[in-house]
Scaffold this motif. Structure first.
Motif, PDB file in Angstrom:
ATOM      1  N   ARG C  75       0.774  -1.068   0.129  1.00  0.00           N
ATOM      2  CA  ARG C  75      -0.149   0.111  -0.104  1.00  0.00           C
ATOM      3  C   ARG C  75       0.952   1.367   0.134  1.00  0.00           C
ATOM      4  N   ARG C  77       1.283   3.714   1.821  1.00  0.00           N
ATOM      5  CA  ARG C  77       1.772   3.937   3.083  1.00  0.00           C
ATOM      6  C   ARG C  77       3.141   3.365   3.273  1.00  0.00           C
ATOM      7  N   GLU C  80       5.893   4.960   1.039  1.00  0.00           N
ATOM      8  CA  GLU C  80       6.464   6.005   1.618  1.00  0.00           C
ATOM      9  C   GLU C  80       7.443   5.673   2.563  1.00  0.00           C
ATOM     10  N   HIS C 145      12.752  19.471  11.086  1.00  0.00           N
ATOM     11  CA  HIS C 145      12.130  18.418  10.707  1.00  0.00           C
ATOM     12  C   HIS C 145      12.363  17.748   9.136  1.00  0.00           C
ATOM     13  N   ARG C 226      10.268  14.569  13.415  1.00  0.00           N
ATOM     14  CA  ARG C 226       9.214  14.352  12.709  1.00  0.00           C
ATOM     15  C   ARG C 226       9.564  13.835  11.317  1.00  0.00           C
ATOM     16  N   ASP C 228       9.078  10.041   9.456  1.00  0.00           N
ATOM     17  CA  ASP C 228       8.571   8.756   9.591  1.00  0.00           C
ATOM     18  C   ASP C 228       9.487   7.461   8.883  1.00  0.00           C
ATOM     19  N   THR C 232       8.993   4.067  13.669  1.00  0.00           N
ATOM     20  CA  THR C 232       7.819   5.087  14.138  1.00  0.00           C
ATOM     21  C   THR C 232       6.427   4.452  13.844  1.00  0.00           C
ATOM     22  N   ASP C 236       3.185   3.817  15.927  1.00  0.00           N
ATOM     23  CA  ASP C 236       2.017   4.447  15.490  1.00  0.00           C
ATOM     24  C   ASP C 236       0.903   3.318  15.412  1.00  0.00           C
ATOM     25  N   PHE C 238       1.079   0.465  16.953  1.00  0.00           N
ATOM     26  CA  PHE C 238       0.660  -0.053  18.141  1.00  0.00           C
ATOM     27  C   PHE C 238       0.141   0.577  18.753  1.00  0.00           C
ATOM     28  N   GLN C 239       0.187   2.135  18.928  1.00  0.00           N
ATOM     29  CA  GLN C 239      -0.535   2.855  19.537  1.00  0.00           C
ATOM     30  C   GLN C 239      -2.158   3.012  19.062  1.00  0.00           C
ATOM     31  N   SER C 240      -2.468   2.574  17.969  1.00  0.00           N
ATOM     32  CA  SER C 240      -3.503   2.975  17.428  1.00  0.00           C
ATOM     33  C   SER C 240      -4.431   1.515  17.660  1.00  0.00           C
ATOM     34  N   ALA C 241      -3.710   0.464  17.457  1.00  0.00           N
ATOM     35  CA  ALA C 241      -4.556  -0.704  17.390  1.00  0.00           C
ATOM     36  C   ALA C 241      -3.728  -2.029  17.971  1.00  0.00           C
ATOM     37  N   TYR C 242      -2.745  -1.607  18.996  1.00  0.00           N
ATOM     38  CA  TYR C 242      -1.970  -2.570  19.683  1.00  0.00           C
ATOM     39  C   TYR C 242      -1.356  -3.717  18.755  1.00  0.00           C
ATOM     40  N   ASN C 243      -1.338  -4.883  19.004  1.00  0.00           N
ATOM     41  CA  ASN C 243      -0.593  -5.805  18.184  1.00  0.00           C
ATOM     42  C   ASN C 243      -1.367  -6.272  17.008  1.00  0.00           C
ATOM     43  N   MET C 483       6.767  -1.128  25.312  1.00  0.00           N
ATOM     44  CA  MET C 483       5.812  -1.799  24.876  1.00  0.00           C
ATOM     45  C   MET C 483       5.648  -2.957  26.101  1.00  0.00           C
TER      46      MET C 483
END
Lengths: 352, 338, 536
Positions: C75, C77, C80, C145, C226, C228, C232, C236, C238-243, C483
């Motif tokens: 995809r 992302r 990138e 940045h 800043r 990516d 990172t 990210d 992990f922080q939005s959706a864990y594992n 973590m």
């Protein structure tokens, strides 16, 4: 024709004087050995000639061109002087062929042929061209280093103790091979070494360096038999040094009357090479007594205490076929003439 | 140093260092509780420290993001060591609730908070609130040049001039409100414009800082970052002013922070006590007097007088349980934002 | 701050010490294995454990199926991130090479004034964790940045990893080679490029790999600046959706990047040795006189010292002064004690885990042992975030009793810092050849006594060095600790991190100061060791 002229060369590092007023001429096509104990300044001399460093004083002239005049000097890469270092200094990241071809510009038409010719010249198999330096023996590395230096067709080649890292047998072999190659290529060479045998056998001209000064220069035989002083005499080989009283072509010493060539009178110090001395059994008119015998294969070393003197015993190498026995009285006969050392040697207090 | 001494030192340090928190944990087996805290660490500590002081119940905090901890709770399931879950925004609460992780909140506790600030099912409760603002560089933008609606920022005229922290739960809550009000199509279009126009930052405070140093002209953040910084040195906000969108704009969204007790909790009594404490007078006074500058939500509780009163914000009315975080994550991934 | 050992990590096993194998005939493989079954078993278990992160990613990929993999990996992302990563590597590594080689050459091979001082200063930046470097810079220039800022701070934080091996190589390079090249008609510049630089190849490759892996695994530095990267993005996710599978797939791509880097390095390095040929003692190198460039040349080391040390120290000092006594609550000390406890425990465990393999690779080297050893080293090249993600997922799904425990956190530390532990041990076990043990036995000691009284004594400094190196790594470790830490456990670096995340730079300063203070002695030790290895 003189290829290299060194004139009044001086170099100091801080308060240490490495070279002091050194002058030397090297004839084209000849081999010169600079010999001296470690710390005598021979490496400095070589580095100045090569152009790795600038002298503080004095001139170096190569083939009519001034290479150094005091601190002003032509850098090494513009001198066209080849160098073979102690352990070859081959480039470990390049193959043998690349090493040999290093100084030959890429794009030279017959570069490959030249490289092949060079490896032939130093008597190595062409199959070695693809090898890496660490796959070669020490002697082979030296040959490659020589080939590499020859590739530039230098006018002068400097050999910096190139044989010292090799085994004894190999060393002689290499010395002869190198001499042969240089002779064939007609290249002038300067060998720097601390090994007097190597210097004497390799060179046409030997220069003895001590404490940064050139003590004596000349043909190997001359230097060996007629050294200027006792240090040189002892440095170039074993020597028997005796106080004597010179008179009319003879010198009276503990061995009796010995012929000399010098026109000297009075107290002198004479030098004999041990091989000039023969041991003759002589119960009656003996001048000494055998105090030690050391068997050493082909030769044995017989130590004789001279009678009627406080001089140290004299060690003489002789054939081991029929050595005298311990305690025998012997006479020491001399072949040829004794060499009278210069005054500084003779000034020492004579034996009572 | 010899091996023996090193080994001795290591063993000693091990006993000393590892036993302290371990004691807090195992000691907690009898009375202490574990809080998964997605609220700001500082606010979480203010609450739990005061709670421990008042009740003697020790609290161990695990810090993380809204979605991280919600998903973590789901992954841990019934075996979770957590007793209480506190968030910054409601979508994470809804997510955990829909996984059936919460026990009902005590009736008495629910009564401490107006119905607007809690879901109808009563399985979690609002504990604080925060208002969406457009933090702008007052040296560059005058009031007439400010966007009228958050939707205006999709205009190409704003290209490269504003920023946000799209990977954070805060921003995603704002988007979920927009989704609820404007529908999927309009929201996705806005997100794509965001990808093209806005500079992404890692956090709200960093976005505000970027406004302050003149990197961008404005940023979508929550109000309290500005008040908090002003209360300290103002170093990151002195050039910044806040613009409230009002008029029931999606950009006037007021986000609800929530708290809930885990069904799997071994200490439901103590866990319920913490929620009661936070929503009660003492807990809400911490919002008024502390360093968080978030809005208080308790009945009759007052917020910090420096804040624009909650009632003046003309926020849109949205049922917190309708905010769909999964859909938002999907749409943001589709827009290439995360 | 990991991997600073990799320069040693690529050392070949010491073949000459295959003493136990020096029996009547070359022993066959099973015979070798049979000789030390327990040691082999232990080493194999550790090697197996080191394969867990890789195995986990492979298994996850298998489990979610190709369609999901395609959806999550192919995809825009990920594209990138790949571009970002490639650009970061392509800028930071070459610039680091130029800076490190120029600096090392000036310091080691010229008459640059105060060369010794500069050589210490060139290594000292390693004592400042990478994310503290970026913290210092954004305190100074808040607008920093993007790619070039990331490159700038990366070079500053990591170039010593190249400086160390390059300087060590330059120091022991045979000066006769340069003379030979000059006598063959090469000017000073060409001597440098044709004779010196090629010989630095192994040092440059090793150092570059180390830096390359750091760029892949570093998290804090790039968050602050800043920019990516995979690290990172994984956090990210992990922080939005864990594992989530998305995080795991990113982890998979990151592992592939690491392995690619390792393969690339092996390819570039080639199978050659650039050992000094010949037996004579090398003349100490003469330093090249810089002449009228002697003073201008000072600009490079001085500017670097200013950028790499001056800026962090000045920033820290400024925050400390601004904060005054208020930023030193008792909590700082508690965190310090907790960090030290974790660091020492992790150091001891990692050293223990590395011991069987280190012993085998010295005493019984062979093909099987080589494979086991490779496992020990590869795992250290993995980013902390990947190892942590694997352990989180595995424990929460299959080993719940281990979930969020010290055991799991320490296991992650052991895996991440296994190579560091190997380095010190390997060297010191090599210091204790088997002949000494036999001599002790001939003098009437039992085998066990011989090991205890001879080998262990001789290996002790290496054990201490291993422990210290691992401890330093743990002190500055961020992502795995974030973590995996049990509830309520914080280290200096995680505390620093959460404070800087709320841009409370003042309160974060004491933690940074303590990390630097703890790292400094070890960094200096590293420098001293590298000069001693080079025989000076």
């Amino acid at each position: 024709m003189t290829l290299l002229t060194i004139d009044g060369l001086g170099k100091s590092y801080g308060h240490t004087t490495a070279l002091d007023d050194v002058s030397l001429r090297v004839e084209a096509g000849r081999r010169t050995a600079v010999v001296g104990p470690s710390g005598s300044g021979k490496t400095t001399l070589l580095r100045l000639v090569a152009g790795f460093e600038a002298p503080d004083a004095g001139r170096i002239e190569l083939d009519g061109t001034i290479m150094a005049d005091g601190p002003a000097h032509v850098p090494a890469h513009r001198r066209g002087i080849g160098i073979v270092a102690q352990d070859g200094a081959l480039f470990p990241h390049l193959s043998v062929a690349e090493n040999i071809g290093f100084g030959i510009p890429r794009g030279t038409p017959d570069r490959e042929t030249q490289i092949a010719g060079l490896i032939d010249m130093v008597e190595l198999d062409r199959a070695m061209l693809e090898r890496r330096p660490h796959q070669l023996s020490g002697g082979q590395q030296q040959r490659v280093a020589l080939a590499r230096a020859l590739g530039r067709k230098p006018r002068l080649i400097l050999l910096d103790e190139p044989f010292s890292a090799l085994d004894t047998g190999l060393r002689e072999n290499m010395r002869k091979a190198v001499a042969r190659v240089l002779q064939a290529a007609g290249i002038t060479a300067i060998l720097v070494t601390h090994d007097q045998t190597e210097a004497l056998s390799f060179a046409d001209q030997v220069a003895v360096l001590r404490g940064g000064r050139l003590v004596q220069t000349g043909a190997p035989r001359t230097l060996y038999l007629q050294p200027r002083d006792r240090e040189t005499a002892l440095f170039l080989g074993d020597a028997v040094l005796l106080p004597a009283h010179a008179r009319d072509g003879h010198a009276d010493c503990a061995l009796g009357a010995v012929p000399i060539r010098a026109e000297r009178q009075g107290r002198v110090e004479i030098m004999l090479r041990p091989e000039q001395i023969r041991i003759v059994p002589a119960d009656e008119d003996g001048t000494g007594r055998v105090v030690d015998i050391e068997f050493g294969g082909a030769v044995c070393t017989v130590t004789v205490a001279l009678e009627g003197t406080s001089l140290p015993p004299v060690a003489i190498r002789t054939s081991s076929l029929a050595p005298p026995a311990l305690g025998d009285r012997v006479r020491l006969d001399i072949d040829g003439a004794a060499h009278v050392l210069d005054a500084d040697g003779a000034d020492r207090p004579p034996a009572p | 140093m010899s091996v023996h001494r090193l080994a001795g030192l290591a063993a000693f340090a091990l006993l000393l260092g590892l036993s302290a928190p371990a004691a807090a944990q195992t000691g907690g087996a009898s009375e202490g509780i574990v809080v998964y805290n997605a609220q700001h660490e500082s606010l979480g500590r203010e609450w739990t420290d005061a709670f421990t002081k008042a009740t003697g119940i020790p609290v161990t905090m695990r810090q993380g993001g809204d979605m991280q901890l919600a998903n973590q709770l789901i992954a841990e399931g019934a075996a979770s060591p957590a007793d209480v879950f506190l968030t910054e925004n409601s979508p994470a609460m809804t997510l955990a609730d829909s996984a059936g992780l919460f026990a009902p909140v005590d009736k008495a506790t629910l009564d401490q908070v107006p119905a607007a600030f809690r879901p109808s099912d009563g399985r979690w409760i609002g504990i604080a609130a925060r208002a969406t603002v457009f933090a702008y560089d007052k040296t560059k933008l005058s009031e007439d040049k400010l966007p009228k609606s958050i939707m205006d920022l999709a205009d190409p005229a704003w290209k490269g001039r504003w920023g946000a922290a799209p990977a954070g739960a805060d921003f995603q809550a704002i988007v979920s409100a927009m989704l609820d009000m404007k529908g999927e199509e309009a929201t996705l279009a806005w997100l794509k414009a965001l990808k093209a126009n806005a500079l992404p930052y890692k956090g709200n405070s960093i976005a505000m800082k970027a406004v302050n140093v003149g990197e961008i002209e404005g940023a979508i953040i929550y109000h309290y970052y500005w008040f908090g910084d002003q209360a300290k040195t103002g170093e990151n906000s002195n050039n910044v002013a806040l613009h409230y969108f009002r008029h029931q704009d999606p950009g006037a969204f007021v986000s609800l922070s929530g708290g809930g007790v885990l069904k799997s909790s071994q200490h439901p009594k103590e866990a319920q006590a913490l929620l009661a404490f936070i929503t009660g007078k003492a807990g809400q006074d911490i919002l008024k007097n502390g360093t968080s500058y978030e809005y208080a939500v308790g009945k009759d509780a007052a917020s910090n007088p420096k804040l624009v009163p909650l009632s003046d914000l003309q926020a849109p009315t949205i049922d917190p349980s309708r905010l769909n975080s999964r859909k938002v994550t999907e749409m943001m991934t589709a827009a290439g934002l995360i | 701050m990991r991997h600073d050992d990799g320069s040693f990590a690529s050392l070949p096993p010491v073949d000459g010490l295959a003493a136990t194998g020096a029996m009547l005939r070359a022993p066959r493989l099973p015979a070798l294995l049979a000789r030390h079954p327990l040691v082999h078993l232990a080493a194999a278990l550790v090697a197996l454990a080191s394969l867990v992160p890789l195995g986990f990613v492979v298994a996850t990929t298998w489990e979610v199926g190709w369609d999901t993999v395609r959806e999550l990996v192919f995809r825009p992302r990920v594209g990138e991130l790949l571009v970002n990563t490639a650009l970061l590597e392509a800028t930071s590594v070459p610039i680091s090479i130029v800076v490190a080689v120029a600096l090392a050459w000036l310091i080691e091979r010229t008459d640059l004034p105060f060369a010794r001082l500069w050589s210490w200063l060139a290594v000292a930046p390693l004592a400042v964790p990478a994310f503290v470097h970026s913290y210092a810079w954004i305190s100074l220039a808040p607008g920093m940045h993007g790619l070039w800022s990331a490159t700038f701070v990366s070079v500053i934080a990591y170039f010593p990893f190249l400086y160390l091996p390059v300087a060590a190589t330059l120091r022991r390079l045979d000066p006769a080679i340069e003379d030979a090249a000059a006598s063959l008609g090469l000017g000073p510049w060409r001597v440098f490029f044709r004779a010196i630089l090629p010989q630095l190849r192994i040092a440059i490759c090793g150092g570059s790999l180390l830096i390359g892996l750091h760029l892949l695994s570093e998290y804090g530095l790039y968050v602050m600046i800043r920019f990516d990267t995979f690290a990172t993005a994984i956090v990210d996710q992990f922080q939005s959706a864990y594992n989530s599978p998305a995080a795991n797939m990113l982890g998979g791509v990151l592992i592939v990047c690491c392995l690619l880097l390792i393969a690339l390095e092996a390819l570039l390095r080639g199978g050659e040795r650039y050992a000094r040929v010949g037996a004579g003692a090398a003349r100490p190198a003469t330093r090249r006189a810089l002449g009228r460039w002697r003073l201008p040349a000072l600009i490079l080391p001085a500017a670097l010292a200013l950028l790499t040390l001056g800026v962090p120290l000045w920033t820290l000092a400024r925050w400390i002064v601004l904060g005054g006594i208020a930023i030193w609550p008792a909590e700082v000390l508690v965190t310090f004690a907790q960090t030290m406890a974790l660091a020492l425990a992790g150091g001891a465990l990692a050293t223990l885990a590395a011991a069987p393999m280190a012993w085998l690779s010295v005493r019984a080297p062979g093909r099987v042992q080589r494979v086991l050893e490779a496992c020990h080293y590869y795992v250290g090249s993995l980013p902390g975030v990947v190892v942590a993600l694997a352990l989180v997922s595995l424990t929460v799904r299959y080993f719940l009793p281990l979930y969020q425990t010290y055991a799991t956190l320490l296991a992650a530390y052991v895996l991440l810092f296994l190579p560091r532990a190997m380095v010190g041990l390997h060297a010191s076990i090599a210091q204790a050849p088997v002949e000494l043990e036999r001599a002790a036995q001939a003098l009437g000691r039992t085998p066990a006594q011989a090991v205890r009284q001879v080998t262990l004594r001789l290996a002790a400094p290496g054990v201490a060095a291993s422990l210290a190196l691992v401890a330093l790594g743990i002190t500055n470790e961020l992502t795995a600790t974030l973590m995996l830490a049990p509830n309520g456990v914080e280290t200096l670096s995680t505390r620093f991190w959460s404070l800087t995340s709320e841009i409370d730079y003042v309160a974060a300063a004491p933690y940074a100061v303590m990390m630097v203070a703890l790292s400094l002695p070890l960094t200096l030790l590293l420098h001293a060791q590298s000069t001693r290895v080079a025989g000076q």
